[in-house]
Design a protein around this motif. Sequence first.
Motif, PDB file in Angstrom:
ATOM      1  N   SER A   1       9.395  -3.093   3.290  1.00 17.81           N
ATOM      2  CA  SER A   1       8.966  -1.873   3.293  1.00 17.81           C
ATOM      3  C   SER A   1       9.952  -0.912   3.731  1.00 17.81           C
ATOM      4  CB  SER A   1       7.812  -1.469   4.428  1.00 17.81           C
ATOM      5  OG  SER A   1       6.622  -2.390   4.279  1.00 17.81           O
ATOM      6  N   VAL A   2      11.184  -1.389   4.110  1.00 22.63           N
ATOM      7  CA  VAL A   2      12.163  -0.725   4.550  1.00 22.63           C
ATOM      8  C   VAL A   2      13.437  -1.323   3.785  1.00 22.63           C
ATOM      9  CG1 VAL A   2      13.679   0.092   6.539  1.00 22.63           C
ATOM     10  CG2 VAL A   2      11.225  -0.016   6.598  1.00 22.63           C
ATOM     11  N   ASN A   3      14.439  -0.503   3.571  1.00 15.84           N
ATOM     12  CA  ASN A   3      15.788  -0.926   3.037  1.00 15.84           C
ATOM     13  C   ASN A   3      16.926  -0.249   3.597  1.00 15.84           C
ATOM     14  OD1 ASN A   3      14.687  -2.511   0.790  1.00 15.84           O
ATOM     15  ND2 ASN A   3      14.626  -0.813  -0.539  1.00 15.84           N
ATOM     16  N   TRP A   4      18.051  -0.847   3.294  1.00 18.91           N
ATOM     17  CA  TRP A   4      19.361  -0.076   3.903  1.00 18.91           C
ATOM     18  C   TRP A   4      19.367   1.232   3.107  1.00 18.91           C
ATOM     19  CZ3 TRP A   4      22.197  -1.345   7.917  1.00 18.91           C
ATOM     20  CH2 TRP A   4      22.361  -2.735   8.227  1.00 18.91           C
ATOM     21  N   ASN A   5      20.072   2.081   3.537  1.00 20.16           N
ATOM     22  CA  ASN A   5      20.309   3.263   3.065  1.00 20.16           C
ATOM     23  C   ASN A   5      21.418   2.968   1.961  1.00 20.16           C
ATOM     24  OD1 ASN A   5      22.468   3.539   4.651  1.00 20.16           O
ATOM     25  ND2 ASN A   5      21.805   5.255   5.747  1.00 20.16           N
ATOM     26  N   SER A   6      21.983   3.987   1.311  1.00 15.56           N
ATOM     27  CA  SER A   6      22.963   3.932   0.187  1.00 15.56           C
ATOM     28  C   SER A   6      24.290   3.347   0.623  1.00 15.56           C
ATOM     29  CB  SER A   6      23.122   4.989  -0.902  1.00 15.56           C
ATOM     30  OG  SER A   6      23.431   6.394   0.396  1.00 15.56           O
TER      31      SER A   6
END
Length: 286
Positions: free
Chosen positions: A111-116
Amino acid sequence: MKIYPIEAGNFKLDGGAMFGVVPKTIWNKTNPADENNLIDIAARCMLIEDGNRLILIDTGMGNKQSEKFFGYYSLWGSHSLDKSLAKYGFHRDDVTDVFMTHLHFDHCGGSVNWNSDKTGYEVAFKNATFWTNENHWEWATKPNAREKASFLSENILPMQESRQLNFIKKPEGDYGISKEMDFGIFYVDGHTEKMMLPHIQYQGKTIVFCADLIPTAGHLPLPYVMGYDTRPLLTLPEKSKFLHSAVENNYYLWLEHDAHNEIITVENTEKGIRLKEVFRCEHILT
């Protein structure tokens, strides 16, 4: 309404931990272990297309953790959440709702990823509302020592920080129709506080997403309770009540963690409630 299986990735877990007090000589017959005592595990999520809503139930463990972290879980196979969505013509941005049965990392990590630039985290479904329940959120964000390693703040807090988090309002009793989701929810507390099992009416069938109450077909006998459960003596009556209801109502049980059996039905036998039939998702959903 249409339902699609979303395979978010396969991994392995210790067979002894998965079967608690049951001896390996018994559970190894249904869930054979490798040389490291690890058994095959799936992260079989569910996507519901209903009108203008696209509801994803659970998201797997995601891909943002360290190589060391994933090394503990022996990832295998080629499945991924994105590839599975694309198989049915969807993208993450199409998802309107993410319903989390509970917030252990292997159910909500995607549901959550690293930002760019990997300086922080961002929700993986930018157009979605994320759903849990207030009791479980409190439990997960103030974890006990036993579950602390399963409730990772980077998987959980960004949903609240993005202001995309909402709480399901618990219906009266153990089971009821959620106004927010338009399907039934069975609440159980043995594995963790207020885990939610969705009941979906589909083409004249009731499909139940079993989450960690019945992780694999090998867990049908009542004493076969995971060592991960926080209240195993509570799991026993919850499981008994649920399985008797599954027989009486001919539920089709969607097994989230069984890498080899996707959907099953159960029946009464002289040994108790046991496996009746095994189906592939495509045979039930099409």
